[in-house]
Design an enzyme around this catalytic site. Sequence first.
Site, PDB file in Angstrom:
ATOM      1  N   ALA A   1       0.971  -1.275  -0.113  1.00 37.12           N
ATOM      2  CA  ALA A   1      -0.060  -0.223   0.139  1.00 37.12           C
ATOM      3  C   ALA A   1       0.994   1.039  -0.089  1.00 37.12           C
ATOM      4  O   ALA A   1       1.821   1.249   0.803  1.00 37.12           O
ATOM      5  CB  ALA A   1      -1.052  -0.088   1.078  1.00 37.12           C
TER       6      ALA A   1
ATOM      7  N   PHE B   1      -0.901   7.084  -1.759  1.00 35.14           N
ATOM      8  CA  PHE B   1      -1.986   7.276  -2.408  1.00 35.14           C
ATOM      9  C   PHE B   1      -2.784   6.270  -2.972  1.00 35.14           C
ATOM     10  O   PHE B   1      -4.054   6.366  -3.691  1.00 35.14           O
ATOM     11  CB  PHE B   1      -1.839   7.962  -3.896  1.00 35.14           C
ATOM     12  N   GLY B   2      -2.484   4.857  -3.043  1.00 34.19           N
ATOM     13  CA  GLY B   2      -3.224   3.716  -3.376  1.00 34.19           C
ATOM     14  C   GLY B   2      -2.380   2.514  -3.406  1.00 34.19           C
ATOM     15  O   GLY B   2      -1.396   2.515  -2.686  1.00 34.19           O
TER      16      GLY B   2
ATOM     17  N   LYS C   1       2.458   2.117  -9.279  1.00 33.69           N
ATOM     18  CA  LYS C   1       1.699   2.679  -8.181  1.00 33.69           C
ATOM     19  C   LYS C   1       0.612   3.440  -8.670  1.00 33.69           C
ATOM     20  O   LYS C   1       0.203   3.806  -9.734  1.00 33.69           O
ATOM     21  CB  LYS C   1       2.706   3.913  -7.653  1.00 33.69           C
TER      22      LYS C   1
ATOM     23  N   ASP D   1      14.087  12.706   2.411  1.00 41.53           N
ATOM     24  CA  ASP D   1      13.463  11.682   3.054  1.00 41.53           C
ATOM     25  C   ASP D   1      14.558  10.241   2.769  1.00 41.53           C
ATOM     26  O   ASP D   1      13.807   9.235   2.604  1.00 41.53           O
ATOM     27  CB  ASP D   1      11.987  11.411   2.424  1.00 41.53           C
TER      28      ASP D   1
HETATM   29  O1  ACK Z   1       8.836  -3.473   1.215  1.00 40.55           O
HETATM   30  P1  ACK Z   1       8.064  -3.785   0.109  1.00 40.55           P
HETATM   31  O2  ACK Z   1       7.988  -5.078  -0.324  1.00 40.55           O
HETATM   32  O3  ACK Z   1       8.615  -3.010  -1.096  1.00 40.55           O
HETATM   33  O4  ACK Z   1       6.712  -2.901   0.151  1.00 40.55           O
HETATM   34  C1  ACK Z   1       6.607  -1.899  -0.275  1.00 40.55           C
HETATM   35  C2  ACK Z   1       5.181  -1.494  -0.885  1.00 40.55           C
HETATM   36  O5  ACK Z   1       5.516  -1.708  -2.440  1.00 40.55           O
HETATM   37  C3  ACK Z   1       4.600  -0.363  -0.837  1.00 40.55           C
HETATM   38  O6  ACK Z   1       5.388   0.828  -1.108  1.00 40.55           O
HETATM   39  C4  ACK Z   1       6.972  -2.159  -2.583  1.00 40.55           C
HETATM   40  N1  ACK Z   1       7.482  -1.459  -3.777  1.00 40.55           N
HETATM   41  C5  ACK Z   1       7.163  -0.103  -4.116  1.00 40.55           C
HETATM   42  N2  ACK Z   1       7.992   0.016  -5.310  1.00 40.55           N
HETATM   43  C6  ACK Z   1       8.524  -1.232  -5.859  1.00 40.55           C
HETATM   44  C7  ACK Z   1       9.246  -1.498  -6.976  1.00 40.55           C
HETATM   45  N3  ACK Z   1       9.654  -0.742  -7.864  1.00 40.55           N
HETATM   46  N4  ACK Z   1       9.461  -2.748  -7.068  1.00 40.55           N
HETATM   47  C8  ACK Z   1       9.136  -3.687  -6.150  1.00 40.55           C
HETATM   48  N5  ACK Z   1       8.291  -3.371  -4.924  1.00 40.55           N
HETATM   49  C9  ACK Z   1       8.070  -2.045  -4.743  1.00 40.55           C
HETATM   50  C10 ACK Z   1       7.781  -1.770  -1.478  1.00 40.55           C
END
Ligand code: ACK
Length: 948
Positions: free
Chosen positions: A593, A596-597, A617, A710
């Site tokens: 999550a 924004f969604g 996203k 950040d």
């Molecule tokens: O820690 P995660 O598995 O890695 O959980 C978060 C989740 O989406 C919400 O931000 C994953 N995430 C975000 N961008 C990417 C990406 N480019 N490739 C794989 N996972 C992603 C993030």
Amino acid sequence: MDEHNRPIHTYQVCNVMEANQNNWLRTNWISRDAAQKIFVEMKFTLRDCNSIPWVLGTCKETFNLYYMESDESHGVKFKPSQYSKIDTIAADESFTQMDLGDRILKLNTEVREVGPINRKGFYLAFQDIGACIALVSVRVYYKKCPFTVRNLAMFPDTVPRVDSSSLVEVRGSCMKYAEERDTPKLYCGADGDWLVPLGRCVCSIGYEEVDGSCHACRPSFYKPFAGNVKCSKCPPHSFTYIDATSVCQCEKGYFRAESDPPTMACTKPPSAPRNANFNINETALYLEWSPPSDMGGRKDLTYSVICKKCGSDPSQCEVCDGGLRFLPRNTGLTNSFVTVLDFLAHVNYTFEIEAMNGVSELSFSPKQFAALTVATDQEAPSFVGMLRKDWASQSSIALSWKEPDYPNEVILDYEIKYYEKVVSRIAPGFWRWLRKEEHGELSYSSTKSKAPSVIITGLKPATKYIFHIRIRTAAGYRGYSPKFEFETGDETSDLAAEQGQILVIATAAVGGFTLLVILTLFFLITGRCQWYIKAKMNSEEKRQSHLQNGHLQFPGIKTYIDPDTYEDPSLAVHEFAKEIDPSRIRIERVIGAGEFGEVCSGRLRTPAKREIAVAIKTLKGGYMERQRKDFLREASIMGQFDHPNIIRLEGVVTKSRPVMIVVEYMENGSLDCFLRKHDGHFTVIQLVGMLRGIASGMKYLSDMGYVHRDLAARNILVNSNLVCKVSDFGLSRVLEDDPEAAYTTTGGKIPIRWTAPEAIAYRKFSSASDAWSYGIVMWEVMSYGERPYWEMCNQDVILSIEEGYRLPAPMGCPVSLHQLMLHCWHKERNHRPRFLDIVSFLDKLIRTPGSLHTLVEDILGIPESPGDVPEYPVFVSVTDWLDSIKMGQYTTNFLAMGFTSLDLVSRMSIDDIRGIGIALIGHQRRIASSIQTLRLQMMHIQEKGFHV
Ligand code: ACK
């Protein structure tokens, strides 16, 4: 009697004449309730022993306070030995016989605290050992932070911890008709005071804040979203008669389209288009009209054109059957013209042109349209004759044609239109109706000539062009000639062209216009050259200006452009991000999550038909325009970067729902979770490799002038090859936008643990504050995802940093890396390393892995407490070291004379110190003594195998 002469009840004892008194008074059993620490306030009077004759030796002026914990009442049973003493209580003031006579009451008040109390209740007991004493009152109480309401959140009665230095964190619950924005929190202090309010609740939709609580919007007012804003008056053409309205209802005849925000006025369909007109030639019919006089209050105007065939009776019209073609199409037209092809001759066509907008579908009123009847029986005007190519060079073509014979009309001039031949070009003759925005690749040029010949310049070499000619007479333009296709020459053709020109000149000379024609041609040719040079310069200038704006991908000179500098942020998105056709995206599963969604994983088909793994996203439905802007802002930022350690943007979907941002897929997700999952699995070199990648990405960002704000392990993504990439480019918006941010609402959003003190204190964000955050990321990596400063609360983190505390090295952390962290956490931001320095430092460590062998615990032993300050040198540069001994004013003396590293400094002699221009004896001594220490410390480290 009290001082007002009112009778009071007291417990009294006054056995001062007898020795060895041991009199006890015990309370009833007192239930503890929620108390952990209790307070006992005693009021008593005490007789001054000196004022009683003959009692010396037996009379006392104190009594003892005792307590005993128990889970239940013991009735009348009482065993003094089970009681613990709290204190001996003495009087501040004692009274004498005289006071008694004067009726002066000398009341003492003493408070004692006791705790923690663990049983359900307790007894108090008072022991008299021979005093003359009256116990007037005993008040037993505990302290609590009382129920309170802050920022629309309610906080219950809370009992503080016994340990007065730690606070109780309390989560508030939102009041009626309010909802959480940032988790509302307060801390309950030991004295029962509420401290450090964080987060808040905001009034829900339809409600506004009035005097600290949420009240329904009155009739005629509405509030479409939760927040600290007031209810607004219903937008134009809408109303509400009820309380707590989130969206006002539209007046009769007015509507709201699905995508219209509730803040927008209700609108209606447009009136009919005006001034419909046509123009016809043998193959095409051009219809044009003016926009309606009443747009209905909207901008999303489109037109559709319906063709009907009507006989003599207008009520007998029928819709034209297929066969007619409309260019660009007959519905959803955004421009007020259309071209009709493939019509039949000698037919009366009636075209109904309707204007529509986003609410036309919602209205049941009859459609308003403009009607136009066209009879296709006109004489087709034409251009007769052949177009001939006389010669062609690499950049020009000379054409001529036979003058057509119009006995009754004077030809004013010829218009020649031409364009580069493109395979998919649509039927000629209609391009004049097509606008650039509809057919980006399509552009044409035109020129005029009074004579039946022309030289067209500025063309591309070896390229096919299409030409048309039309005649202008006093009656206007005639129809176009058929299209003619000619090609410009290649390198070998210029000679031939020159010869052709010479031939033209020669022919003209023979024809008797020698001088005139030569001059004409001379001006033509030189004019052409100048035009050509100018054209070239213009495109070069454009490229330069693009470069200056940083729009092109030339490494090294790109700078970051803040999307907020664009008046229309959606322009920024399209400047930096490709629009992806959603049919190319296949969403496979939800992986998390986002703000924004949902965040999903899936596959993207590239234009080259390859499938790549992507993360998608999404912006959840029901968003506000502001949220959409913020969401896409990240794409506008990410799209400007091109670096192996920055997450790559594949593109965006903005033209259909849901709005999406598509980025490369990172198999191992975010770095913090990844490390926690694989605690202890990597070699130090592998960890340093990851850190090196992050530093390299940050170096790129800082070179571009972008400040991340950040940087934290949670915002780094890891792919299957352990490559770390910086992501999450949204925060600056949040911090920047809200003027309240630093204090209340988003104050809680500043990632305190990761943020440099100057950025927390006065929002001085810079690449140097990013370097501080980088130091924290290093610590997170070396501790496999431990939370920086553990469970310390933010306030304590800020205070301890201010007092000079720094995170100690994680277990197994090489000294060199902890030194680098400490350097990143230099209070003075100009003394922190630049990312360039960090990358080269890490590169050095990777090249000499021996430098990573000395661990902090080898030097210091296992640290006793997290707060232990390391005793090895914490400087990595000469500047750093000089500052630490307050001799920073000599930095340039050292550097200018070549003492640029601590290694070199540690070998300096006293003569060297004098030699670099340090004249004051006191300063020479201080520096020499510090060099001595430095030398010892370095020897100590080198013995352990560590090389600075
Ligand atoms: O820690 P995660 O598995 O890695 O959980 C978060 C989740 O989406 C919400 O931000 C994953 N995430 C975000 N961008 C990417 C990406 N480019 N490739 C794989 N996972 C992603 C993030």
